[in-house]
Design a protein around this motif. Sequence first.
Motif, PDB file in Angstrom:
ATOM      1  N   CYS A  65       1.331  -1.080   0.438  1.00  0.00           N
ATOM      2  CA  CYS A  65      -0.042  -0.304   0.015  1.00  0.00           C
ATOM      3  C   CYS A  65       0.713   0.889   0.214  1.00  0.00           C
ATOM      4  O   CYS A  65       0.984   2.140  -0.139  1.00  0.00           O
ATOM      5  CB  CYS A  65      -1.145  -0.586   1.310  1.00  0.00           C
ATOM      6  N   GLY A  66       1.927   0.999   0.044  1.00  0.00           N
ATOM      7  CA  GLY A  66       2.733   2.502   0.560  1.00  0.00           C
ATOM      8  C   GLY A  66       3.319   3.216   1.577  1.00  0.00           C
ATOM      9  O   GLY A  66       3.942   4.260   1.880  1.00  0.00           O
ATOM     10  N   THR A  67       1.686   3.010   2.749  1.00  0.00           N
ATOM     11  CA  THR A  67       1.650   4.384   3.769  1.00  0.00           C
ATOM     12  C   THR A  67       1.509   3.488   5.064  1.00  0.00           C
ATOM     13  O   THR A  67       1.379   4.340   5.463  1.00  0.00           O
ATOM     14  CB  THR A  67      -0.029   4.944   2.683  1.00  0.00           C
ATOM     15  N   CYS A  68       1.104   1.734   5.535  1.00  0.00           N
ATOM     16  CA  CYS A  68       0.958   1.192   6.509  1.00  0.00           C
ATOM     17  C   CYS A  68       2.356   1.882   7.207  1.00  0.00           C
ATOM     18  O   CYS A  68       2.940   2.400   6.422  1.00  0.00           O
ATOM     19  CB  CYS A  68       0.176   0.637   6.046  1.00  0.00           C
ATOM     20  N   CYS A  75       5.228  -0.748   5.476  1.00  0.00           N
ATOM     21  CA  CYS A  75       5.426   0.496   4.174  1.00  0.00           C
ATOM     22  C   CYS A  75       6.162   0.889   4.588  1.00  0.00           C
ATOM     23  O   CYS A  75       7.528   1.846   4.079  1.00  0.00           O
ATOM     24  CB  CYS A  75       4.890   0.781   3.882  1.00  0.00           C
ATOM     25  N   CYS A 127       3.548  -5.733   4.645  1.00  0.00           N
ATOM     26  CA  CYS A 127       1.844  -4.596   4.524  1.00  0.00           C
ATOM     27  C   CYS A 127       0.427  -4.730   5.095  1.00  0.00           C
ATOM     28  O   CYS A 127       0.473  -6.169   4.835  1.00  0.00           O
ATOM     29  CB  CYS A 127       2.161  -4.176   2.837  1.00  0.00           C
ATOM     30  N   THR A 128      -0.033  -3.680   5.761  1.00  0.00           N
ATOM     31  CA  THR A 128      -1.589  -4.781   5.740  1.00  0.00           C
ATOM     32  C   THR A 128      -2.063  -4.283   5.517  1.00  0.00           C
ATOM     33  O   THR A 128      -3.563  -4.674   5.172  1.00  0.00           O
ATOM     34  CB  THR A 128      -1.829  -4.048   6.853  1.00  0.00           C
TER      35      THR A 128
HETATM   36 ZN   LIG Z   1       1.641  -1.232   3.408  1.00  0.00          ZN
END
Ligand SMILES: [Zn+2]
Length: 342
Positions: A93-96, A99, A107-108
């Motif tokens: 996701c790049g944002t959890c 990440c 990553c969740t």
């Molecule tokens: Zn993530």
Amino acid sequence: MKAVVFHEFGGLDVLRVEEVPDPEPATGQVLVDISASALNHLDVDIREGVSRFPVEPPFIPGVEVVGRIAELGAGVDGWQVGDRVMVLLMDPCGTCRFCRTGRESLCTAAGFVSFSTTGGYAEKIACSARQLLRLPDELGDDPAAALQIAFGTAWHMLFGRGRLRTGETVMINSVGSGIGSAAVQLAHLAGATVIGNASSDEKLARAGELGMDHGINHARQDVVTEVMRLTDDRGVDLVYEHVGGELFQKGLDSLGKDGRLVICGGHSGEVVPFDIIPFFRMQRQVIGSFVYNRNEIESCVELARQGKITPLVHATFPLEDVREAMALMERREHFGKILLKP
Ligand SMILES: [Zn+2]
């Protein structure tokens, strides 16, 4: 496009080659013309409905592909039609919180090829541009298709999770498998002493050519006895485990003091007894490992570009021969990856 589809879970006979609509690249996605797709044992579990992942037929299997970009969706920068690419299995996701701290394998909210996209046993796939990795000219389509899951998993297990260091001794279970032979190459390159096991002398001989120092035929030798003989009764620093069942237990018993066992699979027995007493007295560790991070694949691609590691291809088949290709993999007699070429 042509694709391999199953409409119900089961054996090889549920696989059909069908015409299905081309996937369409959404915003932030690209369409890739697949040039090669690698088979993985996960595909068998998915086909049989025992993978413990959410799979709803009809389903196109296949998680490991390389190809050329055929079309750009809206909002995609930095890529052009015709670029040769590897599609990374995971779309983090790049944002959890994982990440954001460089641990995208945790990553969740990640997507995965064939679960969040259509599958790789097909002529085309639409995927997020974030999943693309540019292929160097020196790395051909077939070796590139054989690289990702074998070497990415091996790198993450050996170095990311297992913390293997130069001069340590590692035992690699089942060196004839894709992730086994990849681990032999990486551990040898890292300056470790490599003990490997397999069920046939032929597989051990092949692993010896890849840098394995000592081979154990677990069909006729006791793994623990041989490990102790080879290490002057010290045991190994790291066990690389992906088999489960008896080899998991033999792996634990092969560990030295402060030894680590890193594991990413358990086909041969997913629930095993566990002797707690030697485990804590010897201060051992068991470490889980799942997929890999992007930078780990980038390292493997660079080593392959330099010719320092060799992704192994056992055989290639056209999509139409998918049953034959999967049957070959299920017999476990191959050494290296089996590829489908649309
Ligand atoms: Zn993530």
